[in-house]
Scaffold this active site. Structure first.
Site, short mmCIF file in Angstrom:
data_model
loop_
_atom_site.label_atom_id
_atom_site.label_comp_id
_atom_site.label_asym_id
_atom_site.label_seq_id
_atom_site.Cartn_x
_atom_site.Cartn_y
_atom_site.Cartn_z
N LYS A 54 0.85 -1.21 0.00
CA LYS A 54 0.00 0.00 0.00
C LYS A 54 0.88 1.25 0.00
CE LYS A 54 -3.67 -2.37 2.47
NZ LYS A 54 -4.16 -2.85 3.76
N GLN A 98 -5.06 -2.01 9.93
CA GLN A 98 -4.88 -3.33 9.31
C GLN A 98 -5.40 -4.43 10.23
OE1 GLN A 98 -3.70 -3.75 6.14
NE2 GLN A 98 -4.06 -5.94 6.30
N ASP A 121 -11.66 2.02 4.36
CA ASP A 121 -11.88 0.57 4.32
C ASP A 121 -13.37 0.23 4.28
OD1 ASP A 121 -9.94 -1.41 4.20
OD2 ASP A 121 -9.30 -1.11 6.27
N1 GUN Z 1 -6.94 -7.54 6.38
C1 GUN Z 1 -7.24 -8.30 5.30
N2 GUN Z 1 -7.88 -7.56 4.38
C2 GUN Z 1 -7.98 -6.30 4.88
C3 GUN Z 1 -8.53 -5.09 4.38
O1 GUN Z 1 -9.08 -5.02 3.28
N3 GUN Z 1 -8.43 -4.03 5.21
C4 GUN Z 1 -7.84 -4.09 6.43
N4 GUN Z 1 -7.82 -2.99 7.17
N5 GUN Z 1 -7.33 -5.20 6.92
C5 GUN Z 1 -7.39 -6.30 6.14
#
Ligand code: GUN
Length: 302
Positions: A54, A98, A121
């Site tokens: 990211k 995350q 998200d």
């Molecule tokens: N863990 C696995 N997929 C995701 C996601 O799309 N966003 C976040 N914040 N954590 C994750």
């Protein structure tokens, strides 16, 4: 028959071309770039990889990004404090915590603390509710990516029977909510299956579009797929592979070699849904920046 391969890498690159010019213009016009903050607690290897990807993509596109890395034993209060600080920051348009979080952190409470207008998200209950009733909002990135891939590859779900295997809050349930909306490129008849579903293969074999999101390596076999179905594989699983230098390989939730023989189109792992998730996160971050700066003709991919 050997299936068409739907490349998330190619589709996400098209999105990045669209975003690059937009980000440059916005940065000039408003004197700062869109900003994304990522909170990572602990040292889960998969999470570390995602966060690194990211951050790299933000740098490539000229999006400001900040990583807040906390030890695995960080307290719930400490994570909450960081989220609250990020809510106040004017240079941050998107906040992503995350997942998964360590056990001492109360995940729902932390997601609830993120300002809904910065929740790129789409996990805050307010945004989940807006998604369910079809109001404009941040869509969770992986479901948004699945929807976009179907659209971009010419496999509209309209009128089709979509079967989702997996009922997680971050993938299965939101895909259900998006694809059943009364809206172009949605309008699907959606069935949700999960680990307690009886006669699962009987149901998956009815799918025109089969979406696997169960987190179990190569779970979907040929006998579970209707000939000619479109198969979207959301899984990313590490399995031992002594022949590879790193000792493991990545496989999806679908047995790719078997299923590609019966499907009409299929997403690979890696290079399928994975790259889409990050592309949609950047779309959501740009969208958040535009909304916060009252840009009228804001990014509307959906
Ligand atoms: N863990 C696995 N997929 C995701 C996601 O799309 N966003 C976040 N914040 N954590 C994750």
């Amino acid at each position: 028959m050997s299936a068409e391969i739907i490349s998330g890498k190619e589709i996400s690159d098209q999105i990045y071309s669209l975003l690059a010019g937009r980000i440059e213009n916005l940065t000039q016009k408003f004197g700062r770039p869109p900003g994304l903050a990522v909170v990572l607690v602990g040292d889960n290897p998969a999470s570390q990889v995602y966060v690194r990807m990211k951050t790299k993509k933000c740098a490539e596109l000229g999006v400001f990004s900040e990583e807040i890395r906390l030890n695995a034993d960080a307290s719930h209060a400490e994570v909450m404090r960081h989220v609250q600080e990020l809510n106040q920051r004017t240079d941050i348009d998107g906040i992503l915590v995350q997942l998964p979080l360590p056990v001492q952190c109360n995940e729902p409470e932390i997601l609830n603390a993120i300002a809904p207008e910065k929740d790129v998200d789409g996990f805050h209950p307010v945004n989940v509710g807006n998604m369910l009733i079809g109001e404009p909002t941040f869509l969770p990135c992986t479901p948004y990516g699945v929807w976009y891939m179907l659209k971009a590859s010419g496999h509209s779900p309209e009128g089709k029977h979509v079967v989702i295997v997996g009922r997680s809050n971050i993938v299965g349930k939101p895909i259900f909510a998006i694809l059943c909306q009364k809206r172009a490129y949605a309008n699907a008849t959606v069935t949700m299956c999960h680990s307690r579903t009886a006669n699962l293969p009987e149901i998956t074999r009815q799918a025109d579009i089969l979406i696997a999101a169960i987190g179990s390596p190569e779970f979907v076999k040929k006998n579970m797929v209707k000939p000619g179905a479109v198969v979207i594989d959301v899984g990313i699983n590490r399995v031992d592979d002594p022949s590879s230098q790193r000792g493991y390989k990545l496989v999806g939730d679908v047995d790719f070699d078997e299923v590609r023989e019966v499907a009409s189109a299929i997403t690979p792992v890696p290079g399928g849904v994975g790259p889409m998730t990050i592309a949609m996160l950047l779309c959501n971050t740009v969208y958040s920046f535009e909304r916060r700066n009252n840009v009228n003709d804001h990014l509307r991919i959906l």
